[in-house]
Design an enzyme around this catalytic site. Sequence first.
Site, PDB file in Angstrom:
ATOM      1  CE1 TYR A   1     102.450  40.111  12.649  1.00  0.00           C
ATOM      2  CE2 TYR A   1     102.808  42.471  12.482  1.00  0.00           C
ATOM      3  CZ  TYR A   1     102.224  41.313  12.001  1.00  0.00           C
ATOM      4  OH  TYR A   1     101.415  41.353  10.892  1.00  0.00           O
TER       5      TYR A   1
ATOM      6  CD  GLN B 198     100.833  38.004   5.385  1.00  0.00           C
ATOM      7  OE1 GLN B 198     100.635  37.358   4.362  1.00  0.00           O
ATOM      8  NE2 GLN B 198     101.558  39.114   5.381  1.00  0.00           N
TER       9      GLN B 198
ATOM     10  CG  ASN C  60      98.538  48.121   6.384  1.00  0.00           C
ATOM     11  OD1 ASN C  60      98.102  47.340   7.218  1.00  0.00           O
ATOM     12  ND2 ASN C  60      99.838  48.236   6.151  1.00  0.00           N
ATOM     13  CD  GLU C  61     101.552  48.043   9.810  1.00  0.00           C
ATOM     14  OE1 GLU C  61     102.642  48.288   9.246  1.00  0.00           O
ATOM     15  OE2 GLU C  61     101.359  46.997  10.455  1.00  0.00           O
TER      16      GLU C  61
ATOM     17  CG  ASN D 272     103.742  47.137   5.063  1.00  0.00           C
ATOM     18  OD1 ASN D 272     102.939  47.624   5.860  1.00  0.00           O
ATOM     19  ND2 ASN D 272     104.958  46.770   5.426  1.00  0.00           N
TER      20      ASN D 272
ATOM     21  CD  GLU E  16      99.245  43.613   9.634  1.00  0.00           C
ATOM     22  OE1 GLU E  16     100.421  43.381   9.996  1.00  0.00           O
ATOM     23  OE2 GLU E  16      98.945  44.371   8.709  1.00  0.00           O
TER      24      GLU E  16
END
Length: 509
Positions: free
Chosen positions: A249, A354, A177-178, A77, A297
């Site tokens: 996740y 991470q 990103n995203e 982010n 991720e």
Amino acid sequence: MGSTVVLTCTVTLDPAFGIAAVDPRLFGSFVEHMGRCVYGGVFEPGHAEADTDGLRLDVLELVRELGITVVRYPGGNFVSGYRWEDGVGPLADRPRRLDLAWRSVETNAFGVNEFMTWARRAGVEPMMAVNLGTRGIQEACDLLEYVNHPGGTHWSDLRRAHGVADPHGIKLWCLGNEMDGPWQVGHKSADAYGALAAETAKAMRQVDPGIKLVACGSSNDRMPTFGSWEATVLDHTFEHVDYISLHAYFEKYGEDRAAFLASGAAMDRFIDGVVATADHVAAKKRSRKRLKLSFDEWNIWYESRFAGHTNLEWAQAPRLIEDEYTAEDAVVVGSLLMSLLRHADRVGVACLAQLVNIIAPIRAEPDRPAWRQTIFHPFALTARHARGTVLRVEPITPTYDTAEHGDVPVADVVATHDPETGHVTLLAVNRSETDAVTLTASLRALPGLRIVEHLVLGGVPDELLHTNNAADPNRVQPRTGNASTLTDGELTAALPPVSWTMLRLAPAA
């Protein structure tokens, strides 16, 4: 899954039936300007373990041991509001900025050149992300010129003036990103992002034709636009990019261990869905291209415990989502690695998110040496030993029912074969909460092997919630298994309940 049932899993390993070679980039990670990942993680000037550049040597040593091959940077982010120029040049001239992504004060003491110094010392390949949130085509091309062009232009000569004579030669690039996420600074519709990503890709390839590009896929498969986002974005970018990204996740909700242990099956379905969409776009375009996936991720994150970035107070390098992982979490991470290997024909890059402190395999504190979290162990073992070709393994095993995922196999198995050395690595997970599984593997197509190592994580009910922490950094470690035999080309091993197992085999002579 009752205790009176004898559970079994049978597989056949044959080098004639391979999926794909193991790409070293499957064992990547992620460093974002978030919390204490950079400041207090990889970079901490003044720490007893820091070198003259402020890089923590104890962290570097663990990164090498972990087996990381590629690191995505600087976000996440964070990148969607980042001015890369703020992080280069004399330190005294670098501005302090507000980072809207994590409500943090960014000092810019660590930037692209510091990251590249760290990457070289860690022995990892850089994967750079560009800001397509608040910025666009020109800024992406300027950064690429700064890091990759030899000299004789404004941005490349500026790099040289900053003390970096040779270009960094960064080959892997993320186009934002995203961008599907409403939390993202500069959030865009699929059409708007797809059009911008395509034009950015075309321009960046003119600056450096040798780069590889990743388009943003869905932030997760629970997004309401999942599937349609990929289809629209790839309709714009298919000819111009090399990868589409996936993020996921996983966490245990309440006491639902059965669903948590099935996270690998959920990852399988996510990958299969994105592959199907990419191949649909290829069919529409009558293209023979088989687009690769970048799962850049993935990890376990207890997101339900996080208050959300809008509830944070402004702070410099605050402590954010420094989850402490259990032995049970390590079992699930091992199973997620197995899912990535099983899709080695399509997943070309993967990044555990991470690397340090933030939902990370490595933890670091200012007053002591860094240590390994429980999830460090399955990653390091897999990165070290899963070499050669992933074999097509079709486990025959019972299933169990979960409210979230439906029927899921009790056991799962993935195997690799290195044709150069003859070594075989077999990875297995037992998701049963009560019963051991007897694993039987036929190795008749791979004669002359012997068992050289049998390691187990988990498998002891009273220890599943144990963690590694500063007070006891080695509490959870792989232990030697003692119930495996190899006779007449048949391997037999006992998989304890809630466990991840690695068996390594090598030629007898």
